[in-house]
Enzyme design. Structure first.
Site, PDB file in Angstrom:
ATOM      1  N   SER A 298       0.820  -1.213   0.000  1.00 49.63           N
ATOM      2  CA  SER A 298       0.000   0.000   0.000  1.00 49.63           C
ATOM      3  C   SER A 298       0.855   1.265   0.000  1.00 49.63           C
ATOM      4  O   SER A 298       1.555   1.550  -0.960  1.00 49.63           O
ATOM      5  CB  SER A 298      -0.957  -0.054   1.186  1.00 49.63           C
ATOM      6  OG  SER A 298      -1.923   0.955   1.129  1.00 49.63           O
ATOM      7  N   ASP A 309      10.178   5.118 -10.214  1.00 45.73           N
ATOM      8  CA  ASP A 309       9.742   5.691 -11.496  1.00 45.73           C
ATOM      9  C   ASP A 309      10.384   7.043 -11.783  1.00 45.73           C
ATOM     10  O   ASP A 309      10.565   7.420 -12.951  1.00 45.73           O
ATOM     11  CB  ASP A 309       8.223   5.834 -11.527  1.00 45.73           C
ATOM     12  CG  ASP A 309       7.523   4.503 -11.767  1.00 45.73           C
ATOM     13  OD1 ASP A 309       8.214   3.467 -11.802  1.00 45.73           O
ATOM     14  OD2 ASP A 309       6.284   4.487 -11.917  1.00 45.73           O
ATOM     15  N   LYS A 323      -0.471  -4.199  -3.549  1.00 46.09           N
ATOM     16  CA  LYS A 323      -1.774  -3.632  -3.194  1.00 46.09           C
ATOM     17  C   LYS A 323      -1.893  -2.251  -3.829  1.00 46.09           C
ATOM     18  O   LYS A 323      -1.242  -1.300  -3.402  1.00 46.09           O
ATOM     19  CB  LYS A 323      -1.942  -3.525  -1.678  1.00 46.09           C
ATOM     20  CG  LYS A 323      -3.265  -2.895  -1.246  1.00 46.09           C
ATOM     21  CD  LYS A 323      -3.358  -2.786   0.267  1.00 46.09           C
ATOM     22  CE  LYS A 323      -4.660  -2.149   0.722  1.00 46.09           C
ATOM     23  NZ  LYS A 323      -4.751  -0.715   0.373  1.00 46.09           N
TER      24      LYS A 323
END
Length: 526
Positions: A298, A309, A323
């Site tokens: 999460s 990224d 998740k």
């Protein structure tokens, strides 16, 4: 009327007819949906009424409703859950980061409450309670004996701010019973376990969950480490199951340059919200490493995904939980609540990292076993990724979606098959229970020992190892640990340090032989 106006009149009439028809169909559709919704509600209400009024035996309909709500939510996804009213307080306290109580860590040891340690500067510490003390009663109510329930303990030790509780205390080393008055006060539940500078100059911050106070704790810790002139930062999110998304976003504000994408969310209506970092962060140029494992989920994955990224740092460890669903807590009016999935989140490159739950919750929750059987916990090339789910980072590196964050630097769960079983055993409560028992037998002696003396006592003699084996056998646990004696001793020493010294001492000892930290050290030295 001239014929030239007729086409306009017909066109307007048709438009009005289509528009009016649309309203009628829409209203009819809403009415029909409303009918079915109200009909279903009425059906459930009638069912409960019939059970209460007609069923042959007396039934606790509250428990039936709780099970019904739980079952309904299970049909949606693995993370839409029901929180019963008797669970709400502990859940709320955990996420708020504090509770009102006396401030102790304890075991229910044999038949009494045994204090492991006081929370520093907490009410119990100020009242003179010490590690090893037994709490026999609170305000005259007995808290010892095998019949006492653990929830009863919390009920009497916790309460409203500035209220007093009279505790009957037995101190074993003095063989003395006395009464102590403790004034209940707010007690912090820290989500940042420790912040310290390692020997190689790197800073280290361990976050155990994302509660409402996490960013404030992290920000203080980061500023402290920056003042110590750290050469880089290790952010440990292992076994961190997540929590509040906004706390993860605020942490990323401290680690990213201004206007970099942090996370994207898409709700039921398809509306996309893109969150970007708001300002140039406190720590944006020096090396950053994020430690993750199969239990990092999460909000932990939001942090790891944004760092990866944006090519801000390296993700170290094993593939994360997977998740990618966002929950909103909704109160049900009787003290209970649900956490309902209201959106999906995506990493800055557009990856959904939610793993599949099409085969049911049981298989979803057994994913660790599946990864173990496939060899993924031991070898990076056993991680299953879909080539069709390729995405690119800010600098053009290929990353994958479809189930968790795949690390940049893979570190296996153990160096050899079989060692992982020993490590899992040594992280269980049975070890802390054993160590408490050993300290409790001669607390005065152990409390006089330095950290180095405790380490030597455990590591350089087989006495404690042999005692631990006997302890396991007494609990019907039979492990062949002779070939892993040094690993067992290492974790036993860690728990002795944990119970006798500071969190900083504990983590410095653990991190000495941490495979992920060692992997980073090798990377830095290249």
């Amino acid at each position: 009327m001239k014929k030239i106006f007729w086409p306009f009149i017909i066109a307007i009439s048709l438009s009005l007819g289509i528009l009016l028809g649309g309203f009628i169909v829409s209203a009819s559709y809403r009415s029909k949906n409303s009918y079915f919704t109200n009909h279903n509600k009425l059906k459930l209400n009638r069912l409960i009424d019939f059970i209460e009024q007609e069923y042959v035996d007396n039934v606790d309909t509250d428990s039936i409703v709780d099970k019904t709500v739980t079952t309904i939510l299970e049909q949606l996804d693995p993370h839409s859950i029901y929180i019963a009213k008797n669970e709400m307080q502990s859940v709320t306290e955990s996420m708020q980061g504090s509770f009102v109580g006396i401030g102790i860590n304890y075991y229910f040891y044999k038949d009494s409450i045994a204090v492991i340690r006081n929370i520093p500067d907490g009410p119990a510490s100020k009242a003179g309670i010490k590690a090893g003390d037994r709490i026999l009663s609170a305000d005259g109510v007995s808290l010892h004996g095998k019949a006492i329930a653990t929830d009863s303990i919390a009920k009497y030790l916790r309460g409203n701010k500035d209220t007093n509780v009279a505790l009957s205390i037995y101190r074993k080393k003095e063989n003395k019973e006395s009464e102590v008055i403790v004034n209940r006060q707010p007690v912090s539940l820290k989500s940042v376990d420790v912040a310290l500078k390692l020997n190689d100059g790197l800073g280290y911050i361990k976050i155990n969950r994302f509660a409402s106070t996490t960013y404030a704790e992290f920000n203080v810790a980061l500023k402290q480490l920056i003042a110590e002139n750290i050469t880089g930062l290790i952010l440990d999110l292992r076994d961190n199951g997540g929590g509040y998304m906004d706390q993860a976003i605020k942490i990323l504000d401290d680690l990213l340059e201004k206007d970099q994408i942090v996370v994207k969310t898409i709700n039921k209506g398809g509306s996309e919200k893109v969150t970007k970092s708001k300002s140039n962060g406190l720590f944006t140029s020096k090396p950053l490493y994020v430690l993750v494992n199969e239990n990092s989920a999460s909000a932990s994955e939001i942090v790891a995904g944004a760092i990866q990224d944006n090519d801000r740092g390296q993700i170290v460890g094993r593939r994360t939980f997977g998740k990618g669903l966002v929950q909103r807590e909704l109160l049900l009016g009787d003290g209970s609540a649900i956490r309902l999935t209201t959106a999906r989140y995506y990493t800055p490159s557009g990856r959904s990292i939610q793993k599949s739950y099409k085969n049911g919750i049981e298989e979803y929750n057994n994913d660790f076993r599946t990864r173990y059987e496939h060899g993924e916990l031991y070898a990076a090339d056993s991680i299953k990724v879909a080539d069709s789910l390729q995405f690119k980072t800010l600098n053009g590196r290929v990353v994958y979606g479809g189930g968790g964050i795949v690390p940049d630097l893979f570190v296996p769960i153990a160096q050899k098959h079989g060692e992982d079983t020993t490590i899992v055993l040594m992280k269980t409560g049975i070890v802390s229970y054993f160590v408490f028992e050993q300290i409790d037998r001669d607390r005065e002696r152990f409390e006089k020992m330095s950290k180095e003396e405790v380490i030597n006592y455990v590591m350089n003699d087989n006495k404690m190892f042999n005692a631990f084996i006997k302890h396991l056998q007494a609990n019907n646990l039979f492990f062949k640990l002779d070939k892993r004696k040094e690993v067992v001793k290492y974790y036993l020493a860690a728990e002795f340090i944990n119970q006798l010294f500071t969190p900083e001492d504990y983590y410095l000892w653990l991190l000495k032989e941490d495979d992920m930290v060692k992997t980073i050290d090798k990377t830095v030295k290249k």
